[in-house]
Design an enzyme around this catalytic site. Sequence first.
Site, short mmCIF file in Angstrom:
data_model
loop_
_atom_site.label_atom_id
_atom_site.label_comp_id
_atom_site.label_asym_id
_atom_site.label_seq_id
_atom_site.Cartn_x
_atom_site.Cartn_y
_atom_site.Cartn_z
N LYS A 55 0.84 -1.20 0.00
CA LYS A 55 0.00 0.00 0.00
C LYS A 55 0.88 1.26 0.00
O LYS A 55 0.60 2.22 -0.72
CB LYS A 55 -0.96 -0.04 1.20
CG LYS A 55 -2.04 -1.09 1.01
CD LYS A 55 -2.80 -1.49 2.28
CE LYS A 55 -3.75 -2.64 1.97
NZ LYS A 55 -4.45 -3.18 3.14
N GLN A 99 -4.61 -1.60 9.58
CA GLN A 99 -4.52 -2.91 8.93
C GLN A 99 -5.21 -3.98 9.79
O GLN A 99 -4.93 -4.13 10.96
CB GLN A 99 -3.04 -3.26 8.69
CG GLN A 99 -2.82 -4.57 7.95
CD GLN A 99 -3.39 -4.58 6.52
OE1 GLN A 99 -3.25 -3.61 5.78
NE2 GLN A 99 -4.04 -5.67 6.15
N ASP A 122 -10.41 3.51 3.73
CA ASP A 122 -10.48 2.05 3.57
C ASP A 122 -11.93 1.57 3.78
O ASP A 122 -12.22 0.38 3.64
CB ASP A 122 -9.54 1.39 4.58
CG ASP A 122 -9.15 -0.03 4.20
OD1 ASP A 122 -9.12 -0.34 2.99
OD2 ASP A 122 -8.88 -0.83 5.11
#
Length: 281
Positions: A55, A99, A122
């Site tokens: 990422k 994450q 996200d």
Amino acid sequence: MTTLILDGKKIASETEAELTKRVNTLVEKNGGIKPILATILVGEDPASETYVKMKGNACRRIGMDSKLIKLSDKTTTEELMAVIQDLNDDGNVHGILLQHPVPSQIDERLCFDAIDLRKDVDGVTCLGFGRMSMSEEAYGSATPQGIMRLLEAFGIELQGKNAVVVGRSPILGKPMSMMLLNKNATVTICHSRTQNLPDIVRQADIIVGAVGVPELIKADWIKDGAVVVDAGYHPGGIGDIELDALNGKASAMTPVPGGVGPMTINTLIYQCVDAAEKHFA
Ligand code: NAP
């Protein structure tokens, strides 16, 4: 039948070219200040470390910065919440990625929901999910939003189609189902207690595999001409669907790898550029 390959790598790379231009414009307008995605990694999970690195690399390819915050596997919910609050308050950070998964002592849902909606690039907050479900403005969860962008890029018709989503996780199956519903598909959501899964899959014009079990969904459950989307990725390059036997039988399918995976990362940076543009507007 010729099967159309839904090449996520190609769409992601074309989008990166467009995002690079948008980031350049932003940087020029703002005296050299680059958009920043903050990524938080808690613990030492090697797969998560790889994803976070990929990422960060994607950010750099389009001229954005990324800021990695690495926390120990002993981190408490309160400590992680404080880090998220600092990033929410930091005017130089435009997107926040926590994450998944975090170590089990942490209340992951509480921490996801602490992310400022404007920086939830996200698409993990309950508020973002609710707004997306109601067709209000919000960033979609990156993997299903990436799948929707991929289907759109290849002109896959969704309206009135029977879509079967196997999996109902908060980051994938559930938002996927809402996104397909919002595009007027007729959606069936399956999970580990679903009975007669093969029979339900046989009804699918569009099948999405999001189970995390290698090749759980068999090729002979899938009807001729179906659109096949496989979100899974397992060692040896296999997905959640038996894909090999579907080439020539499906009307379209995502490859594994190179289908859904690149679109997930691409959607994250796409949404982060959007958040930065809104911040500087
Ligand atoms: P998850 O949180 O483990 O959820 C799996 C879902 O599948 C659950 O809803 C579970 O049902 C259901 N399930 C499990 N076994 C089943 C069975 N035998 N029959 C029917 N349903 C079953 O996984 P996830 O995070 O959603 O990920 C799903 C897959 O997508 C994985 O292969 C993962 O690697 C992949 N993934 C890929 C990306 C990417 O960027 N490419 C991103 C995220 C995930 P219950 O709810 O009843 O337990």
